[in-house]
Structures are given as structure tokens and as C-alpha cells.
Design a protein around this motif. Structure first.
Motif, mmCIF file in Angstrom:
data_model
loop_
_atom_site.group_PDB
_atom_site.id
_atom_site.type_symbol
_atom_site.label_atom_id
_atom_site.label_comp_id
_atom_site.label_asym_id
_atom_site.label_seq_id
_atom_site.Cartn_x
_atom_site.Cartn_y
_atom_site.Cartn_z
ATOM 1 N N THR A 2 -30.584 44.813 -42.704
ATOM 2 C CA THR A 2 -31.280 43.548 -42.918
ATOM 3 C C THR A 2 -30.349 42.381 -42.612
ATOM 4 N N VAL A 3 -30.899 41.194 -42.717
ATOM 5 C CA VAL A 3 -30.118 39.966 -42.626
ATOM 6 C C VAL A 3 -30.283 39.239 -43.959
ATOM 7 N N PHE A 4 -29.160 38.865 -44.556
ATOM 8 C CA PHE A 4 -29.159 38.106 -45.792
ATOM 9 C C PHE A 4 -28.857 36.651 -45.455
ATOM 10 N N ASP A 5 -29.778 35.753 -45.807
ATOM 11 C CA ASP A 5 -29.592 34.331 -45.557
ATOM 12 C C ASP A 5 -28.789 33.733 -46.719
ATOM 13 N N HIS A 6 -27.477 33.758 -46.552
ATOM 14 C CA HIS A 6 -26.579 33.314 -47.607
ATOM 15 C C HIS A 6 -26.718 31.815 -47.872
ATOM 16 N N TYR A 7 -26.924 31.051 -46.807
ATOM 17 C CA TYR A 7 -27.069 29.601 -46.936
ATOM 18 C C TYR A 7 -28.304 29.264 -47.776
ATOM 19 N N LYS A 8 -29.437 29.857 -47.425
ATOM 20 C CA LYS A 8 -30.694 29.614 -48.147
ATOM 21 C C LYS A 8 -30.567 30.026 -49.609
ATOM 22 N N HIS A 9 -29.990 31.181 -49.843
ATOM 23 C CA HIS A 9 -29.798 31.686 -51.200
ATOM 24 C C HIS A 9 -28.982 30.697 -52.040
#
Length: 128
Positions: free
Chosen positions: A48-55
Motif C-alpha cells: 500500500t501507500v501510506f499518506d504520511h503528510y495527510k495523516h
């Protein structure tokens, strides 16, 4: 790529690619590049891709002002489980950060030299 020690214990690799040195224009372009490389490698599996910025934004967390976007690509190279401890090294993550002038790509060193070499080659291929 530069090899360094993070927090005095964690070997990691990093490479900063100036936007003028690459044909990619976004983190999503980079992720698509890596997905192709993962698909080509019979040992690799995209997760998967984890959107660290959004989180971090959703948590009202602190983000360095120069960061425009930050995501982690998660995937695995595991083709054996010969001991329980090896599970702690999996899955793999390549951190991708975008600033105004560059993309910074980083990953923690793995116990398999060929895996480190594969990930380094995928990252270096982004440079013209």
C-alpha cells in the motif's frame, strides 16, 4: 546514495534528487515508478501507500515548513521465514518527501545486501 546512521542505531540510505534532475513531477509519479519495479521483481509484493503528510495534518501535527508532501510506499521482499526475528525487518518502506526544489527518498537498511542494492537502483533510476 548516502548511507548514514539514524538516531545512533538505524542504518539508512537516502538520496535527494533535485526536480531539475528528474522527469518525475510528483510523489505519485515516483510511486508508479516503484510499483513497476516491484511488479518486475519476482520476490517483491506491493502492499500500500501510506499518506504520511495527510495523516499528520489530520492529527494537527507539526510538519516541517519545507515539506510539500510525504508518503511511504510499503512492500515486501520476504520469500522465506526461517526465523521469527526476520519478521521485524518486514515489510519494507521507502519514504518519499517532496520539497519545493527536490524529492528526498530514504529507506532503512535490510539484512539482505541484494535487497538494499535493488532499492538503491530503483531510486537512482529516477535521476536523469
Amino acid at each position: 546514495m548516502k548511507r548514514s546512521i539514524l538516531l545512533d542505531t538505524h542504518p539508512m540510505y537516502s538520496l535527494e534528487i533535485l526536480k531539475s534532475e528528474t522527469d518525475v513531477t510528483s510523489i505519485n509519479d515516483i510511486i508508479e515508478h516503484f510499483k513497476v519495479k516491484i511488479e518486475e521483481n519476482p520476490e517483491a509484493k506491493f502492499i500500500t501507500v501510506f499518506d504520511h503528510y495527510k495523516h499528520t495534518k489530520e492529527l494537527n501535527g507539526e510538519i516541517l515548513e519545507s515539506i510539500l508532501d510525504a508518503k511511504n510506499l510499503l512492500f515486501c521482499f520476504g520469500h522465506t521465514i526461517k526465523n521469527i526475528e526476520i519478521l521485524a525487518f518486514r515489510p519494507k518502506s521507502i519514504a518519499i518527501c517532496e520539497t519545493k526544489e527536490s524529492f528526498i527518498l530514504e529507506f532503512l537498511e535490510t539484512p539482505r545486501p541484494e535487497v538494499n542494492a535493488w532499492m538503491q537502483s530503483w531510486i537512482k533510476a529516477l535521476k536523469r
